[in-house]
Scaffold this active site. Sequence first.
Site, PDB file in Angstrom:
ATOM      1  CE  LYS B 673      67.848 106.311 -89.667  1.00 44.75           C
ATOM      2  NZ  LYS B 673      66.938 107.639 -89.404  1.00 44.75           N
ATOM      3  CD  GLN B 678      81.303 104.189 -91.762  1.00 46.09           C
ATOM      4  OE1 GLN B 678      81.352 105.276 -92.442  1.00 46.09           O
ATOM      5  NE2 GLN B 678      82.289 103.806 -91.412  1.00 46.09           N
ATOM      6  N   GLY B 743      83.502  99.748 -92.135  1.00 47.41           N
ATOM      7  CA  GLY B 743      83.829 101.109 -92.525  1.00 47.41           C
ATOM      8  C   GLY B 743      84.911 101.161 -93.951  1.00 47.41           C
ATOM      9  CD  GLU B 744      89.632 100.741 -93.279  1.00 42.64           C
ATOM     10  OE1 GLU B 744      90.703 100.600 -93.929  1.00 42.64           O
ATOM     11  OE2 GLU B 744      89.465 100.268 -92.322  1.00 42.64           O
TER      12      GLU B 744
END
Lengths: 168, 778
Positions: B673, B678, B743-744
């Site tokens: 989830k 992200q 995250g990126e």
Amino acid sequence: MTMTVNGNTVSIPNDPRVSLLDFLREHLHLSGTKKGCNQGACGACTVLVDGQRVLSCLTLAVQCSERDITTIEGLSSDGVLHPLQQAFIEHDGFQCGYCTPGQICSAIGMLEEMRRGVPSQLTGDLCAEVVAFDRDEVRERMSGNLCRCGAHNGIVDAIEDVFREAAE
Amino acid sequence: MSMFEKARETAQGVMQTVMKKAVEVAPDSWMPGGVPDPLIAAKHGHIGRPVSRIDGPLKAKGAARFAAEFRLDGMVYAALSYSTIAKGRIADINIAAAQAAPGVVLVMTHCNAPRLNPPPKFLSQNKAAGGDDLPVMQDERIHWNGQPVALVLAETQEEADHAISLIEVAYAAEPAATSLSEAIGKGTETGSFMGEPLHNEIGNADKAFADAAFTVDSVYRSPRHNHNAMEPHAATIVWEGDRLIIHDATQAVAHTAWSMAQIFDLDETDVHVTSPYVGGGFGGKTLWQHQILAAAAARLSGRPVRIALSREGVYRIIGGRSETEQRVALGSDRYGKLTALIHSGITPKSPNSALPEPFIVPTRSAYAVDNMTLDVQVCTLDMMANTFMRAPGEAVGTFALESAMDELAEKLGIDPIELRARNEPDKDPVGGVPFSSRNIVEAYRSGAERFGWDMRNAAPGSRREGEWLIGMGCATATYPYYRMPGAAARITLSDNGRATVDFAAHEMGMGTSTVQTQVTADRLGLPLDKVTVRYGDSTLPGVILAGGSQQTAAIGMAVMSAYNGLVGELLKLAGNDSPLAGLKPDEVVGINGGLAHRNKPERFENYASILTRANRHELVADGTPPMPFELQHWSMHSYGAMFCEIRVNAITGEPRVSRFLGSFDCGKILNPKTAASQFRGGIIMGIGLALTEETQFDERNGRIVNPSLADYHIPVHLDVPEIEIMWTDIPDPHTPMGAHGVGEIGITGTGAAIANAVYNATGKRVRDLPITLDKLFR
């Protein structure tokens, strides 16, 4: 002069420069309502004034005499979350959580607008008494509430989950 | 440089080279991650389950307290005045009217600000957090258009905002470098990033390019970007004697505490930074002038201070991503095998910023090619210090590289996915080391199948519905796996069977607190509700940057270290009367609220029992993970295959992303989830990068002219289609929990996937971001 905030009667501040947003956050310490831009561009400060969604940063507190204000803190009662708050959690309709109170208040105001037949740019039938629930209608109507974490899909899912039946 | 310094640098260089080589050739088992984390193989735990955010109810109720929501007795409010010239000095500053204004407590300028050391610049030392190292309100010098020149404290925000408007500043302007072309004309130098030059050469790329059967050679441009986290930067600050307490919005609590101590000549332990909730960071929430100025003003006035930047203030004194101009030249044989790859270009930075935008980094590990030249040239402008923004380098570097790959695929008449597969490297092309885990071909295969890539017509402009042209594009996403030194964690196990795990990390919405609760619960064999995670406080263990997508790995390894120590202690406490008697730490696992033999689950004792028998109320174990040598031993990255369907209006040029799919290869996914969120969040920021986002810099005077959310256009609800996310879920055997950062990576590859889809839809190749209507209309 007084207004009602989440059921409580409160006195309006003497300084006429105080925005409704700063009044809520700094005077009443209801910091659930967020300040994202203070110039009406992001929607983080959205609250309900007499049931309608309003940008509290562009509203002066003195304009709210005899008005009934509902903030995010007023949506849950005795620790029980509003169904939309619960749906935001289930559908991961936020990450950092900063735009969330504004998104939730805005969605509640939006539902009433659709029930009243207020059309949006995407509405096909301008004369309909109730605007049909549709994900793109939601997207268009929620576009004034920015989210930088990118929780848009989850937000629309949460709104659909709770409001699709209520809207129709 | 003296001869001594030169000799020392040479010696250091030799040592580093020797060390690097030794790490590369050492056996895998010597490396951190050389033995797979037992949690990789574990099943039936909390890892991999879509657990809702544990801070979800607080955030949904608006009860999570952010930096500008701490209330302190006697607190005053700050406002800032910003310079209107890019370079020169303050000739005169009139503060009389501001001082006389109602409610004003303090007016601070360079004339009365306390003496401060310059902030330690990020990456200059382990715990440096400053976006630059310019002096903060220490003299009359102006370094950029927007620099703070005065601060007012007043009893209310309204009074502070009014008083700041009464300050009059006369400037003596000096010629400033604000034009990119003029700055380039004055000369460039090779950039460096994380201590390494942004320059790589393998073989002879120029010759191979000249000899190549098929070539593309294009220039791509990306503008400046700003993070635009929804929460503007803010801090609530109080001095308690010589102790400085900062309630901050930061992705670096320990770095900030140490850096503030240097600036104010304090002991590091006398600075306490908290940051329980951060309203988005994306690289921007580090140490900038506002925290320093507010702390200085709090000291001068003797009052606690709240500083909350206006949205314009964020643009004036918080750095963003710099612009780039990139050349990508590819040469290949007629089968699409790359023979030459040149990725070079120019990016401006401020004289004192911590980095040049390192756009070649993703190219280093992208494709198997024997001749490669990568180079970043840097020029300097008098501007707000540029800084890290989500996937610095990769976000814009992959736009250029992956657009060029699409151009080459078309020239060759090869499917873009097939072209990438034909150039898949079997080891890192620049570093020469093996990949730890790379399944990008599988991510493409499964993504293409799900997306319906076979429906794409390779001929541009061939699909039209009414006035809408429809196209599909794809591109590769990639972001390095980082695990930075300095992490630590502490596990406190109580005799009631509960565990608390502490680390000085951050929750900006990534799901850190939730995921680390799951991981710790599985490691200890506890239910989720028996684990409490504490974070966001500089007094907790470790120096853990919320950056480089590294928190999950850094914390994961630190908790593993603490757990190993805890198990050793528990086995000692259990003693000879326990079913665990005689077992070694690597023979037991945490399960069912206690420890059990790995293969004989009946040899079990629960934590409460062990502690109670030993008369221990609680047991504390600190863990410090090994240095991250694995990063030099393997080439470690997250990957993705990005697919976009776009509709472009043939009449107006309006582009609308109608479908998007990200197929990721990021190791084991710990929480489907929060990980999906992200990935989506990165992709949506990538949609902004591709279509709407641009910080407009006035080259005449160095001023940002769109410092607002009305004029800087981030994607809104109607711009965001349904975004489908999938993943290989193949664990990396060499990382904690088998996981990679998530995250990126979402913002990488997205720009190119969209640009490639636009080309497929319209036949127009836009190499200049953002892809706005005017560029498609003409």
